[in-house]
Write a protein that holds these residues in place. Sequence first.
Motif, PDB file in Angstrom:
ATOM      1  N   LEU A 143      35.878  43.574  36.032  1.00 40.78           N
ATOM      2  CA  LEU A 143      36.052  42.598  34.956  1.00 40.78           C
ATOM      3  C   LEU A 143      35.951  41.160  35.430  1.00 40.78           C
ATOM      4  O   LEU A 143      35.529  40.273  34.672  1.00 40.78           O
ATOM      5  CB  LEU A 143      37.407  42.801  34.273  1.00 40.78           C
ATOM      6  N   LEU A 144      36.356  40.885  36.678  1.00 39.09           N
ATOM      7  CA  LEU A 144      36.280  39.519  37.185  1.00 39.09           C
ATOM      8  C   LEU A 144      34.852  38.990  37.187  1.00 39.09           C
ATOM      9  O   LEU A 144      34.637  37.772  37.188  1.00 39.09           O
ATOM     10  CB  LEU A 144      36.865  39.443  38.604  1.00 39.09           C
ATOM     11  N   ALA A 145      33.882  39.889  37.163  1.00 45.54           N
ATOM     12  CA  ALA A 145      32.481  39.473  37.105  1.00 45.54           C
ATOM     13  C   ALA A 145      31.839  39.753  35.755  1.00 45.54           C
ATOM     14  O   ALA A 145      31.082  38.923  35.242  1.00 45.54           O
ATOM     15  CB  ALA A 145      31.670  40.173  38.207  1.00 45.54           C
ATOM     16  N   THR A 146      32.131  40.909  35.165  1.00 47.29           N
ATOM     17  CA  THR A 146      31.402  41.288  33.938  1.00 47.29           C
ATOM     18  C   THR A 146      31.788  40.432  32.738  1.00 47.29           C
ATOM     19  O   THR A 146      30.928  40.094  31.917  1.00 47.29           O
ATOM     20  CB  THR A 146      31.628  42.775  33.609  1.00 47.29           C
ATOM     21  N   LEU A 147      33.076  40.080  32.610  1.00 42.82           N
ATOM     22  CA  LEU A 147      33.465  39.257  31.458  1.00 42.82           C
ATOM     23  C   LEU A 147      32.934  37.829  31.575  1.00 42.82           C
ATOM     24  O   LEU A 147      32.331  37.329  30.606  1.00 42.82           O
ATOM     25  CB  LEU A 147      34.984  39.268  31.275  1.00 42.82           C
ATOM     26  N   PRO A 148      33.093  37.126  32.707  1.00 42.47           N
ATOM     27  CA  PRO A 148      32.488  35.795  32.822  1.00 42.47           C
ATOM     28  C   PRO A 148      30.978  35.800  32.631  1.00 42.47           C
ATOM     29  O   PRO A 148      30.416  34.836  32.094  1.00 42.47           O
ATOM     30  CB  PRO A 148      32.862  35.352  34.238  1.00 42.47           C
ATOM     31  N   ALA A 149      30.306  36.870  33.067  1.00 43.77           N
ATOM     32  CA  ALA A 149      28.852  36.934  32.900  1.00 43.77           C
ATOM     33  C   ALA A 149      28.466  36.932  31.427  1.00 43.77           C
ATOM     34  O   ALA A 149      27.404  36.427  31.058  1.00 43.77           O
ATOM     35  CB  ALA A 149      28.296  38.179  33.588  1.00 43.77           C
ATOM     36  N   ARG A 150      29.332  37.472  30.582  1.00 43.62           N
ATOM     37  CA  ARG A 150      29.026  37.553  29.154  1.00 43.62           C
ATOM     38  C   ARG A 150      29.497  36.319  28.380  1.00 43.62           C
ATOM     39  O   ARG A 150      28.840  35.913  27.420  1.00 43.62           O
ATOM     40  CB  ARG A 150      29.675  38.810  28.547  1.00 43.62           C
ATOM     41  N   ILE A 151      30.633  35.737  28.757  1.00 45.99           N
ATOM     42  CA  ILE A 151      31.203  34.683  27.901  1.00 45.99           C
ATOM     43  C   ILE A 151      31.469  33.372  28.629  1.00 45.99           C
ATOM     44  O   ILE A 151      31.911  32.403  28.004  1.00 45.99           O
ATOM     45  CB  ILE A 151      32.509  35.165  27.237  1.00 45.99           C
ATOM     46  N   GLY A 152      31.213  33.307  29.942  1.00 42.54           N
ATOM     47  CA  GLY A 152      31.472  32.093  30.700  1.00 42.54           C
ATOM     48  C   GLY A 152      32.808  32.144  31.418  1.00 42.54           C
ATOM     49  O   GLY A 152      33.758  32.800  30.965  1.00 42.54           O
ATOM     50  N   ALA A 153      32.897  31.415  32.541  1.00 45.24           N
ATOM     51  CA  ALA A 153      34.081  31.483  33.396  1.00 45.24           C
ATOM     52  C   ALA A 153      35.330  30.934  32.712  1.00 45.24           C
ATOM     53  O   ALA A 153      36.425  31.490  32.851  1.00 45.24           O
ATOM     54  CB  ALA A 153      33.832  30.733  34.698  1.00 45.24           C
ATOM     55  N   GLY A 154      35.196  29.826  31.982  1.00 44.90           N
ATOM     56  CA  GLY A 154      36.368  29.213  31.364  1.00 44.90           C
ATOM     57  C   GLY A 154      37.017  30.099  30.326  1.00 44.90           C
ATOM     58  O   GLY A 154      38.243  30.287  30.311  1.00 44.90           O
ATOM     59  N   ARG A 155      36.221  30.675  29.446  1.00 49.68           N
ATOM     60  CA  ARG A 155      36.762  31.561  28.422  1.00 49.68           C
ATOM     61  C   ARG A 155      37.341  32.830  29.049  1.00 49.68           C
ATOM     62  O   ARG A 155      38.382  33.330  28.622  1.00 49.68           O
ATOM     63  CB  ARG A 155      35.685  31.919  27.411  1.00 49.68           C
ATOM     64  N   ALA A 156      36.648  33.352  30.058  1.00 48.88           N
ATOM     65  CA  ALA A 156      37.148  34.554  30.721  1.00 48.88           C
ATOM     66  C   ALA A 156      38.486  34.278  31.398  1.00 48.88           C
ATOM     67  O   ALA A 156      39.417  35.099  31.318  1.00 48.88           O
ATOM     68  CB  ALA A 156      36.134  35.058  31.733  1.00 48.88           C
TER      69      ALA A 156
END
Length: 254
Positions: A143-156
Amino acid sequence: MSGITAALEDGLLILIMDEPERRNPLGHQVRLRMVRHLSDAERDPAVRAVVLTGAGGNFSAGGDIRDQKAIASIAEARDRFAVVKDLIRRMVRFPKPLVSAVEGWAAGAGFGVALACESVVAAETAHFVSSFGKIGLIPDMGLLATLPARIGAGRAQRIFLTSAAIDAKEGERLGFVDVRVSEGEALAKAKAIALEAASTAPLPRAYVKDFLAQEVDRALEFEHLIQPTLLRSADAVEGRAAFFEKRAPIFWGE
């Protein structure tokens, strides 16, 4: 009960996390079986695509906290996280279409495996939550990579640090839900998407996924290094106790 069942339908392998009375936890044995099913499916020419879903109106409540209580040492925890690494690396690199169909809750590790699929179909009533902080852990299952890849680091980061639950409509707006459907229709839509995707050229698919998976590899290495230690921390022990006692945890940073 195995915790996961598999059925082949006209070239489409349906993997069902199948312990509905506990909202389909992703314990160690379930992860091992998922690895085996995906490994077999990758080699089997009769399998054109895979859909991952959960039984009983929920996707998955996440990791099995009973498993965590049973871990006797950091070495054992690292061994278990080697299985996590294998599972998620297989998922994000899976050379055939792999689609998640989410009804109800996708929490913690359940959120992780949903996002390890190339497409996420969610029912209107689906909810996603990265609840690791409530039990003294970092997000895992990639998740530390897949969520930021989809929505951006700040939102993740906000999602990770607040452990806020997000419904399907908001997930679609943010960008980690690809398709939103009515309650009860996620599996049918995921099947249609997977079979349509199976008609595309397989080699470019494999190379694209392999390239994009490199950041996930880095996240999995970090998880493998940090999470086993956190599992043995005082805060994680308190988080598990609070979960079973249905109370708010008290963390001390130890």
